[in-house]
Design an enzyme around this catalytic site. Structure first.
Site, PDB file in Angstrom:
ATOM      1  N   GLU A 266       5.810   1.449 -16.723  1.00  0.00           N
ATOM      2  CA  GLU A 266       4.453   1.893 -17.091  1.00  0.00           C
ATOM      3  C   GLU A 266       4.091   1.494 -18.518  1.00  0.00           C
ATOM      4  OE1 GLU A 266       3.667   6.037 -16.295  1.00  0.00           O
ATOM      5  OE2 GLU A 266       3.420   5.660 -14.161  1.00  0.00           O
ATOM      6  N   HIS A 287      28.402  -5.190  -3.659  1.00  0.00           N
ATOM      7  CA  HIS A 287      28.628  -5.654  -2.283  1.00  0.00           C
ATOM      8  C   HIS A 287      27.314  -5.861  -1.542  1.00  0.00           C
ATOM      9  CE1 HIS A 287      32.983  -4.886  -2.615  1.00  0.00           C
ATOM     10  NE2 HIS A 287      32.539  -4.051  -3.543  1.00  0.00           N
ATOM     11  N   LYS A 388      -4.996   6.166  -8.225  1.00  0.00           N
ATOM     12  CA  LYS A 388      -5.476   7.547  -8.147  1.00  0.00           C
ATOM     13  C   LYS A 388      -6.950   7.582  -7.723  1.00  0.00           C
ATOM     14  CE  LYS A 388      -2.276   9.737 -11.450  1.00  0.00           C
ATOM     15  NZ  LYS A 388      -2.089  10.442 -12.717  1.00  0.00           N
TER      16      LYS A 388
HETATM   17  O1  PA5 Z   1       3.836   8.594 -17.856  1.00  0.00           O
HETATM   18  C1  PA5 Z   1       2.773   9.006 -17.423  1.00  0.00           C
HETATM   19  O2  PA5 Z   1       1.810   9.287 -18.162  1.00  0.00           O
HETATM   20  C2  PA5 Z   1       2.585   9.246 -15.928  1.00  0.00           C
HETATM   21  O3  PA5 Z   1       3.696   8.831 -15.202  1.00  0.00           O
HETATM   22  C3  PA5 Z   1       2.332  10.720 -15.665  1.00  0.00           C
HETATM   23  O4  PA5 Z   1       3.389  11.471 -16.200  1.00  0.00           O
HETATM   24  C4  PA5 Z   1       2.201  11.011 -14.162  1.00  0.00           C
HETATM   25  O5  PA5 Z   1       1.193  10.224 -13.589  1.00  0.00           O
HETATM   26  C5  PA5 Z   1       1.877  12.494 -13.950  1.00  0.00           C
HETATM   27  O6  PA5 Z   1       0.714  12.841 -14.647  1.00  0.00           O
HETATM   28  P1  PA5 Z   1       0.330  14.339 -14.963  1.00  0.00           P
HETATM   29  O7  PA5 Z   1       1.345  14.895 -15.923  1.00  0.00           O
HETATM   30  O8  PA5 Z   1      -1.017  14.263 -15.557  1.00  0.00           O
HETATM   31  O9  PA5 Z   1       0.363  15.077 -13.663  1.00  0.00           O
END
Ligand code: PA5
Length: 398
Positions: A266, A287, A388
């Protein structure tokens, strides 16, 4: 103590002039990072919050049979990765933590409700935005179960919310229902939130969080190495090494590699650039994936996470099993290197809580620097938002 070897098995794959140039710019890159807004994870966590976490964790242990931690992505992987690194394989004697909120599987949720039906459980719902679909669905299903069992007054004692200080649906609910709540600071994003109540509260149930916090900040001593790691990865990418395979020889670290995948995936994967992070558990995957890595498409480089010493002492034909495992690791590095795969080694002297927390800080630092070296914003995830939005279009507001 953690040792790093970024050079021995990567040098010949890297343009050394470019390395020297990029390395000489270290000060500028660090300055650039310090000017980024979302770097609250570098700051000290305040003592009132730590105290509140400890008190709450104690109450949970005294009053309930188990804690259901509901969250996804950066709102669950940190504490999950840490906990799994130390949880016993068998006869687990830790206070029961159930990590939910990462799936819409009706099989899973049906069985979870069935399992919790006769348990005295408490929920910690964690979401910075307060709107994430998987988290909301799981939270509401479990809240309904609580509603069937308890009065409104009783129910309140079973719900703890960790979310943004001011914004979002969960914060609104906290205000309306007067639930116990914790804050995720504004300047810390999901995958960087290890040092916030999002992870420290679930961890405080089974671990000494003072040691975790000390270990985390002790990771600051590896600043030099964090930059070196970021530069090495970037220059490997420039040579067509687009995939990083995290190799572990202790399966307890497999959730830790899931955390790494999310952190780097990310942070870097934007604007058509970034290294695709993946992982393998050795010796098992030698393996299966081992064949591809040794002789397949040369887009891969590897980062081995090694544990130097173990407190167990198992002998096989006079040989210490842990040492044998490490000899295999060394042999695999030699073999893969000979097959054109650059290899990085990160070695903890032992698998300790302090080392894992320090590694977490080290990786947060190198991931954010890496994002900057790739020319992207390390702290956003616009790609996740695309999916989303699509979900919202087809399912509607939840
Ligand atoms: O790293 C990030 O920002 C994302 O992976 C969020 O943690 C994830 O989408 C969950 O979001 P939220 O904490 O708003 O539910």
């Amino acid at each position: 103590m953690i040792k790093f070897d970024f050079k021995t098995d990567t040098e010949e794959f890297i343009n050394q002039e470019e390395y020297a140039k990029l390395y000489s710019e270290k000060k500028e890159w660090l300055e650039k990072l310090s000017k980024c807004e979302m770097t609250g994870w570098m700051k000290e966590v305040d003592s009132d919050t730590i105290q509140k976490i400890k008190t709450t964790a104690e109450k949970i242990k005294q009053q309930f049979d188990c804690l259901v931690v509901i969250g996804i992505g950066g709102s669950f992987l940190g504490s999950y990765a840490f906990h799994k690194s130390f949880q016993k394989y068998f006869s687990d004697d830790s206070f029961e933590l159930i990590y939910a909120g990462t799936t819409l599987s009706d099989e899973y949720l049906e069985e979870l409700v069935e399992y919790l039906e006769n348990k005295n459980f408490c929920i910690n719902v964690i979401s910075k935005s307060g709107t994430t679909m998987e988290t909301s669905v799981t939270y509401h299903i479990l809240k309904d179960l609580l509603k069937r069992k308890y009065s409104q007054e009783e129910l309140r004692k079973h719900i703890i919310v960790t979310t943004d200080k001011e914004k979002g649906k969960l914060r609104e609910e906290v205000m309306e229902e007067n639930y116990l709540s914790f804050e995720i600071p504004e300047d810390i994003g999901g995958r960087y939130s290890f040092i916030t109540p999002a992870h420290l509260l679930p961890l405080a149930i089974n671990y000494n969080i003072d040691e975790i916090i000390d270990g985390y900040y002790d990771g600051k001593r590896y600043l030099e190495e964090a930059f070196e790691y970021a530069v090495t990865r970037k220059l490997l990418f420039d040579q067509g090494k687009y995939v990083e395979n995290y190799c572990i020889y202790e399966e307890k670290l497999s959730a830790f590699t899931e955390w790494l995948k999310q952190l780097f995936g990310e942070t870097e994967g934007k604007n058509g650039v970034g290294i695709y992070p993946t992982s393998s558990v050795h010796t098992r995957d030698l393996h299966s994936l081992g064949q591809f890595i040794q002789e397949g498409n040369k887009v891969i480089f590897e980062t081995f996470i090694k544990i130097e010493k173990s407190s167990n002492y198992i002998l096989y034909k006079g040989k210490n099993l842990h040492e044998m495992n490490n000899l295999v690791l060394d042999s695999v590095v030699r073999a893969h290197h000979s097959g054109g795969v650059p290899c990085i080694e990160i070695t903890m002297d032992k698998l300790t809580e302090k080392n894992v927390s320090s590694l977490i800080y080290f990786f947060l630092l190198s991931a954010s620097l890496s994002g900057l070296l790739f020319g992207v914003d390390p702290f956003n995830q616009p790609g996740v938002e695309v999916y989303k939005k699509e979900v919202k279009k087809s399912i509607g507001e939840l």
